[in-house]
Design a protein around this motif. Structure first.
Motif, PDB file in Angstrom:
ATOM      1  N   GLU A   6     -14.597   8.371  -5.249  1.00  9.68           N
ATOM      2  CA  GLU A   6     -13.345   7.676  -4.919  1.00  9.68           C
ATOM      3  C   GLU A   6     -12.447   7.616  -6.138  1.00  9.68           C
ATOM      4  O   GLU A   6     -12.915   7.629  -7.277  1.00  9.68           O
ATOM      5  N   LEU A  20      -5.887   5.306  -1.847  1.00 13.58           N
ATOM      6  CA  LEU A  20      -7.242   5.660  -2.256  1.00 13.58           C
ATOM      7  C   LEU A  20      -7.584   7.059  -1.763  1.00 13.58           C
ATOM      8  O   LEU A  20      -7.164   7.469  -0.678  1.00 13.58           O
ATOM      9  N   SER A  21      -8.338   7.765  -2.576  1.00 14.60           N
ATOM     10  CA  SER A  21      -8.809   9.092  -2.212  1.00 14.60           C
ATOM     11  C   SER A  21     -10.316   9.153  -2.345  1.00 14.60           C
ATOM     12  O   SER A  21     -10.908   8.487  -3.202  1.00 14.60           O
ATOM     13  N   CYS A  22     -10.924   9.966  -1.516  1.00 13.45           N
ATOM     14  CA  CYS A  22     -12.370  10.182  -1.580  1.00 13.45           C
ATOM     15  C   CYS A  22     -12.622  11.654  -1.279  1.00 13.45           C
ATOM     16  O   CYS A  22     -12.190  12.156  -0.240  1.00 13.45           O
ATOM     17  N   TRP A  36     -13.861   3.991   5.261  1.00 17.58           N
ATOM     18  CA  TRP A  36     -13.650   3.126   4.105  1.00 17.58           C
ATOM     19  C   TRP A  36     -14.191   1.749   4.435  1.00 17.58           C
ATOM     20  O   TRP A  36     -13.878   1.188   5.490  1.00 17.58           O
ATOM     21  N   TYR A  79      -8.371   9.796   2.863  1.00 21.05           N
ATOM     22  CA  TYR A  79      -7.427   8.985   2.111  1.00 21.05           C
ATOM     23  C   TYR A  79      -7.196   7.659   2.834  1.00 21.05           C
ATOM     24  O   TYR A  79      -7.339   7.566   4.047  1.00 21.05           O
ATOM     25  N   TYR A  94     -15.238   1.190  -0.803  1.00 19.76           N
ATOM     26  CA  TYR A  94     -16.261   2.219  -0.820  1.00 19.76           C
ATOM     27  C   TYR A  94     -15.990   3.278   0.247  1.00 19.76           C
ATOM     28  O   TYR A  94     -15.689   2.952   1.398  1.00 19.76           O
ATOM     29  N   CYS A  95     -16.136   4.514  -0.152  1.00 16.96           N
ATOM     30  CA  CYS A  95     -16.059   5.627   0.783  1.00 16.96           C
ATOM     31  C   CYS A  95     -17.446   5.849   1.386  1.00 16.96           C
ATOM     32  O   CYS A  95     -18.468   5.758   0.687  1.00 16.96           O
ATOM     33  N   THR A 114     -14.350   1.785  -5.734  1.00 19.28           N
ATOM     34  CA  THR A 114     -13.174   1.664  -6.595  1.00 19.28           C
ATOM     35  C   THR A 114     -12.555   0.286  -6.350  1.00 19.28           C
ATOM     36  O   THR A 114     -12.446  -0.156  -5.219  1.00 19.28           O
TER      37      THR A 114
END
Length: 120
Positions: A6, A20-22, A36, A79, A94-95, A114
Motif C-alpha cells: 500500500e 490510497l494505492s495497493c 480495503w 485504489y 489495509y489492502c 498505511t
C-alpha cells in the motif's frame, strides 16, 4: 506467494482528500477480489470498500458518497479515492485480496497497512 504493498497514506485536515494505492505482486496467477479495510486504535478491523473480478463494488455505509474504489487489472492494483475526509476516518488502512497463486490454489493476502490521520 502474493505480496500487497500500500501507499498514499498521510496526515490531512478534515475535508481534504487522499488516494490510497495497493499493488499486488509475486506468484500471482489471478486476483478474485480486492478490498480495503481499516482499523482505528481500540477498534475492530472493518471493511471499507471492496471490488471483485466482475467489478461489483461494496462500501461501508460510513464512507458511501465520499470514497471511491477502483481497480486496474492490468497493473494488479486497487485504489481508494477518499474525499471529504473526517476525523473518524483516522485509522490504519489495509489492502486485502483473495487471489490464486497457482491455477488451482488461492489464499487471502494482506498488505502491511498505511496510516491515514485526519485532524479537525
Amino acid at each position: 506467494q502474493v505480496q500487497l504493498v500500500e501507499s498514499g497514506g498521510g496526515s490531512v485536515q478534515a475535508g481534504e482528500s487522499l488516494r490510497l494505492s495497493c499493488v499486488a505482486s509475486g506468484s500471482l496467477f489471478r486476483i478474485v477480489a480486492m478490498r480495503w479495510y481499516r482499523q482505528a486504535p481500540g477498534k475492530q478491523r472493518e471493511l471499507v470498500a471492496g471490488i471483485n473480478a466482475g467489478q461489483a463494488i461494496t462500501y461501508a455505509d460510513s464512507v458511501k458518497g465520499r470514497f471511491t474504489i477502483s481497480r486496474d487489472n492490468a497493473k494488479n492494483a486497487v485504489y481508494l479515492q477518499m474525499n471529504n475526509l473526517k476525523p473518524e476516518d483516522t485509522a490504519a488502512y489495509y489492502c486485502n485480496s483473495y487471489a490464486y497463486y497457482t491455477s488451482t490454489n488461492w489464499n487471502e493476502f494482506w498488505g502491511q497497512g498505511t496510516q491515514v490521520t485526519v485532524s479537525s
